[in-house]
Design a protein around this motif. Structure first.
Motif, PDB file in Angstrom:
ATOM      1  N   ASN A   1       0.719  -1.073  -0.074  1.00  0.00           N
ATOM      2  CA  ASN A   1       0.117   0.119  -0.167  1.00  0.00           C
ATOM      3  C   ASN A   1       0.779   1.337   0.227  1.00  0.00           C
ATOM      4  OD1 ASN A   1      -2.628  -1.357   0.168  1.00  0.00           O
ATOM      5  ND2 ASN A   1      -2.222  -1.318   2.247  1.00  0.00           N
ATOM      6  N   TRP A   2       1.762   1.106   0.867  1.00  0.00           N
ATOM      7  CA  TRP A   2       2.777   2.426   1.089  1.00  0.00           C
ATOM      8  C   TRP A   2       3.604   2.714  -0.558  1.00  0.00           C
ATOM      9  CZ3 TRP A   2       5.551   0.461   5.948  1.00  0.00           C
ATOM     10  CH2 TRP A   2       4.595   0.289   6.925  1.00  0.00           C
ATOM     11  N   MET A   3       3.639   1.951  -1.333  1.00  0.00           N
ATOM     12  CA  MET A   3       4.313   2.008  -2.583  1.00  0.00           C
ATOM     13  C   MET A   3       3.487   2.707  -3.547  1.00  0.00           C
ATOM     14  SD  MET A   3       6.081  -1.755  -3.279  1.00  0.00           S
ATOM     15  CE  MET A   3       6.847  -2.335  -1.910  1.00  0.00           C
ATOM     16  N   ASP A   4       2.043   2.798  -3.238  1.00  0.00           N
ATOM     17  CA  ASP A   4       1.053   3.587  -4.198  1.00  0.00           C
ATOM     18  C   ASP A   4       1.238   5.167  -4.096  1.00  0.00           C
ATOM     19  OD1 ASP A   4      -0.118   1.455  -5.120  1.00  0.00           O
ATOM     20  OD2 ASP A   4      -1.577   1.178  -3.576  1.00  0.00           O
ATOM     21  N   PRO A   5       0.609   5.667  -5.058  1.00  0.00           N
ATOM     22  CA  PRO A   5       1.026   7.349  -4.954  1.00  0.00           C
ATOM     23  C   PRO A   5       0.323   7.879  -3.779  1.00  0.00           C
ATOM     24  CG  PRO A   5       0.127   6.622  -7.114  1.00  0.00           C
ATOM     25  CD  PRO A   5       0.173   5.523  -6.266  1.00  0.00           C
ATOM     26  N   PRO A   6       0.684   9.159  -3.369  1.00  0.00           N
ATOM     27  CA  PRO A   6       0.235   9.918  -2.382  1.00  0.00           C
ATOM     28  C   PRO A   6      -1.334  10.155  -2.643  1.00  0.00           C
ATOM     29  CG  PRO A   6       1.896  11.216  -3.466  1.00  0.00           C
ATOM     30  CD  PRO A   6       1.813   9.628  -4.044  1.00  0.00           C
ATOM     31  N   GLY A   7      -2.139  10.482  -1.640  1.00  0.00           N
ATOM     32  CA  GLY A   7      -3.317  11.047  -1.802  1.00  0.00           C
ATOM     33  C   GLY A   7      -4.297  10.393  -0.613  1.00  0.00           C
ATOM     34  N   ASN A   8      -3.874   9.440   0.095  1.00  0.00           N
ATOM     35  CA  ASN A   8      -4.662   9.036   1.046  1.00  0.00           C
ATOM     36  C   ASN A   8      -4.052   9.465   2.219  1.00  0.00           C
ATOM     37  OD1 ASN A   8      -6.030   7.518   3.019  1.00  0.00           O
ATOM     38  ND2 ASN A   8      -6.821   5.972   1.758  1.00  0.00           N
ATOM     39  N   SER A   9      -4.468  10.414   3.032  1.00  0.00           N
ATOM     40  CA  SER A   9      -4.063  10.794   4.356  1.00  0.00           C
ATOM     41  C   SER A   9      -3.834   9.921   5.518  1.00  0.00           C
ATOM     42  CB  SER A   9      -4.562  12.224   4.851  1.00  0.00           C
ATOM     43  OG  SER A   9      -5.881  11.827   5.160  1.00  0.00           O
ATOM     44  N   LEU A  10      -4.516   8.726   5.281  1.00  0.00           N
ATOM     45  CA  LEU A  10      -4.629   8.007   6.438  1.00  0.00           C
ATOM     46  C   LEU A  10      -3.451   6.941   6.203  1.00  0.00           C
ATOM     47  CD1 LEU A  10      -8.621   7.007   6.551  1.00  0.00           C
ATOM     48  CD2 LEU A  10      -7.098   8.661   8.098  1.00  0.00           C
ATOM     49  N   TYR A  11      -2.726   6.704   5.328  1.00  0.00           N
ATOM     50  CA  TYR A  11      -1.556   5.964   5.518  1.00  0.00           C
ATOM     51  C   TYR A  11      -0.526   6.364   4.560  1.00  0.00           C
ATOM     52  CZ  TYR A  11      -3.765   3.747   1.075  1.00  0.00           C
ATOM     53  OH  TYR A  11      -4.115   3.327  -0.107  1.00  0.00           O
ATOM     54  N   PRO A  12       0.772   6.227   4.892  1.00  0.00           N
ATOM     55  CA  PRO A  12       1.992   6.955   4.114  1.00  0.00           C
ATOM     56  C   PRO A  12       1.982   6.316   2.587  1.00  0.00           C
ATOM     57  CG  PRO A  12       2.872   5.004   5.492  1.00  0.00           C
ATOM     58  CD  PRO A  12       1.253   5.156   5.635  1.00  0.00           C
ATOM     59  N   SER A  13       2.856   7.105   1.862  1.00  0.00           N
ATOM     60  CA  SER A  13       3.130   7.039   0.486  1.00  0.00           C
ATOM     61  C   SER A  13       4.725   7.111   0.514  1.00  0.00           C
ATOM     62  CB  SER A  13       2.537   7.851  -0.465  1.00  0.00           C
ATOM     63  OG  SER A  13       3.174   7.382  -1.791  1.00  0.00           O
TER      64      SER A  13
ATOM     65  N   GLY B   1     -12.419  -1.110  11.195  1.00  0.00           N
ATOM     66  CA  GLY B   1     -10.769  -1.552  10.981  1.00  0.00           C
ATOM     67  C   GLY B   1     -10.013  -1.073  12.140  1.00  0.00           C
ATOM     68  N   PHE B   2      -8.649  -1.454  12.033  1.00  0.00           N
ATOM     69  CA  PHE B   2      -7.741  -0.905  13.176  1.00  0.00           C
ATOM     70  C   PHE B   2      -6.238  -1.143  12.547  1.00  0.00           C
ATOM     71  CE2 PHE B   2      -7.549  -5.367  13.172  1.00  0.00           C
ATOM     72  CZ  PHE B   2      -6.582  -5.779  13.740  1.00  0.00           C
ATOM     73  N   LEU B   3      -5.303  -0.498  13.493  1.00  0.00           N
ATOM     74  CA  LEU B   3      -3.909  -0.694  13.176  1.00  0.00           C
ATOM     75  C   LEU B   3      -3.393  -1.030  14.462  1.00  0.00           C
ATOM     76  CD1 LEU B   3      -3.149   2.608  11.303  1.00  0.00           C
ATOM     77  CD2 LEU B   3      -3.231   0.533  10.298  1.00  0.00           C
ATOM     78  N   VAL B   4      -2.417  -2.003  14.184  1.00  0.00           N
ATOM     79  CA  VAL B   4      -1.625  -2.268  15.795  1.00  0.00           C
ATOM     80  C   VAL B   4      -1.200  -1.338  16.514  1.00  0.00           C
ATOM     81  CG1 VAL B   4       0.315  -2.858  14.765  1.00  0.00           C
ATOM     82  CG2 VAL B   4      -0.219  -4.293  16.674  1.00  0.00           C
ATOM     83  N   GLY B   5      -0.851  -0.049  15.717  1.00  0.00           N
ATOM     84  CA  GLY B   5      -0.417   1.019  16.406  1.00  0.00           C
ATOM     85  C   GLY B   5      -1.362   1.615  17.400  1.00  0.00           C
ATOM     86  N   HIS B   6      -2.574   1.511  17.260  1.00  0.00           N
ATOM     87  CA  HIS B   6      -3.729   1.924  18.345  1.00  0.00           C
ATOM     88  C   HIS B   6      -3.400   1.548  19.576  1.00  0.00           C
ATOM     89  CE1 HIS B   6      -6.250   2.624  14.257  1.00  0.00           C
ATOM     90  NE2 HIS B   6      -5.399   3.398  14.502  1.00  0.00           N
ATOM     91  N   PHE B   7      -2.507   0.214  19.860  1.00  0.00           N
ATOM     92  CA  PHE B   7      -2.463  -0.356  20.904  1.00  0.00           C
ATOM     93  C   PHE B   7      -1.165  -0.412  21.584  1.00  0.00           C
ATOM     94  CE2 PHE B   7      -6.256  -2.261  18.516  1.00  0.00           C
ATOM     95  CZ  PHE B   7      -7.171  -2.083  19.467  1.00  0.00           C
TER      96      PHE B   7
END
Length: 339
Positions: free
Chosen positions: A55-67, A278-284
């Motif tokens: 996912n992180w290799m995709d172009p920027p544009g989604n502020s919820l995950y890095p690019s 949905g969730f991310l492990v970083g939330h915990f």
């Protein structure tokens, strides 16, 4: 004498499954910029190949995950040794697990990268394997987001993966009846015999909808989903009232140029009082220590089965990463360069 810092950088944005040409191998110098307060340099020894990196290799544009920017070193979980530090909680010689990057030496900010010092009895491979972020994802996803209770009927997709297999086994340890979805007789056998699941659906040879209906005549209480697509739809259609759907991953869509199709009958969720989250492990992250104590106790006592598919050598990283998507891996994919 200059220390060589091998790197894998993003040369171009992948279309579909990443190709070797999408990555650029570079031999840079050891980090020469003076460290800022709060930074450390980590010498990486083991790298976790995680699906979300795609996912992180995709172009920027989604502020919820890095690019990852073109020309930037690929980000990814790793374990290694601190060699320089300007952080009060980390000292040279500390063995750590962190969000790092595909290079020998990485400058990281521990406060922003889920960095933790390893217990004395955790090795570098274990730190990104059975005690790594994927296992923590399965642990918190099924316990906290899925809110399992003894007697729950639980379905896990991608059950032979590192997050899915832990989620399924934690559910079993919690007194649930657990069914896993996996592909191929070898993975299905492992889940039944080693992980102790109650039943398996082989998506390569069985009709998923039919088998879910047969195995869950009273509906699914908790669905832990790593896959998305039609498997998610089949689960939605078979959820019990007040069921919980845990969205951990959408691996069917990671290599698509279009966004994967979501569930089509959302009214069923409304009328059934069904929660999808949905969730991310970083939330915990503030509770990692407690989870790792549980995982360590279960693994050391033989109650938690885990497989690690370890590849050797820095040059192996891009090819190993793609094994996540062609099904050729046989466990948590790790590249070990301390060999």
């Amino acid at each position: 004498m200059t220390t060589i810092n091998r790197q894998w950088r993003l040369a171009r944005r992948p279309s579909g499954i990443a190709k070797r040409e999408d990555f650029e191998y570079v031999e840079a110098s050891y980090p020469t910029t003076p460290l800022q307060d709060g930074e450390v340099v980590v010498n990486n020894y083991a790298f976790l190949c995680a699906p979300t990196i795609r996912n992180w290799m995709d172009p920027p544009g989604n502020s919820l995950y890095p690019s990852i920017n073109l020309g930037q070193v690929i980000m990814g979980p790793a374990s290694g040794v601190v060699v320089e530090s300007r952080h009060p909680d980390f000292s040279p010689g500390d063995r750590v697990a962190t969000i790092s990057s595909w290079q020998d030496y990485a400058v990281i900010r521990p406060d922003q990268s889920m960095t933790r010092v390893l217990p004395d009895d955790h090795g570098f491979i274990e730190a990104v394997g059975v005690f790594g972020l994927n296992s923590l994802t399965g642990y918190f996803g099924i316990r906290e987001v899925g809110a399992i209770q003894s007697g729950d009927r639980v379905l896990v997709s991608g059950a032979a993966g590192s997050a899915g297999s832990v989620a399924a086994q934690v559910a079993k340890l919690g007194g649930c009846n657990v069914v896993g979805i996996a592909g191929g007789p070898e993975k299905c056998r492992w889940l039944l015999e080693d992980c102790g699941l109650d039943a398996i659906i082989d998506y390569k040879s069985e009709d998923i909808r039919t088998r879910i209906s047969e195995l869950f005549p009273d509906g699914i209480n908790v669905f832990f989903d790593n896959v998305g697509g039609e498997i998610l739809q089949a689960a939605v259609d078979n959820m019990a009232e007040f069921g919980r759907i845990v969205l951990c991953g959408q691996i069917t869509g990671y290599n698509d140029n279009a966004a994967p199709e979501g569930p089509r009958n959302m009214m069923r969720l409304i009328y059934g009082g069904i929660r999808m989250q949905g969730f991310l492990v970083g939330h915990f992250a503030d509770r990692f220590d407690n989870a790792l104590r549980d995982l360590t106790e279960w693994e050391r006592s033989g109650r938690l089965a885990h497989r690690e598919d370890v590849r050797s050598g820095f040059a192996a990283i891009p090819g190993a990463f793609n094994s996540l998507f062609d099904g050729s891996n046989t466990g948590t994919l790790i590249v070990n360069i301390d060999a």
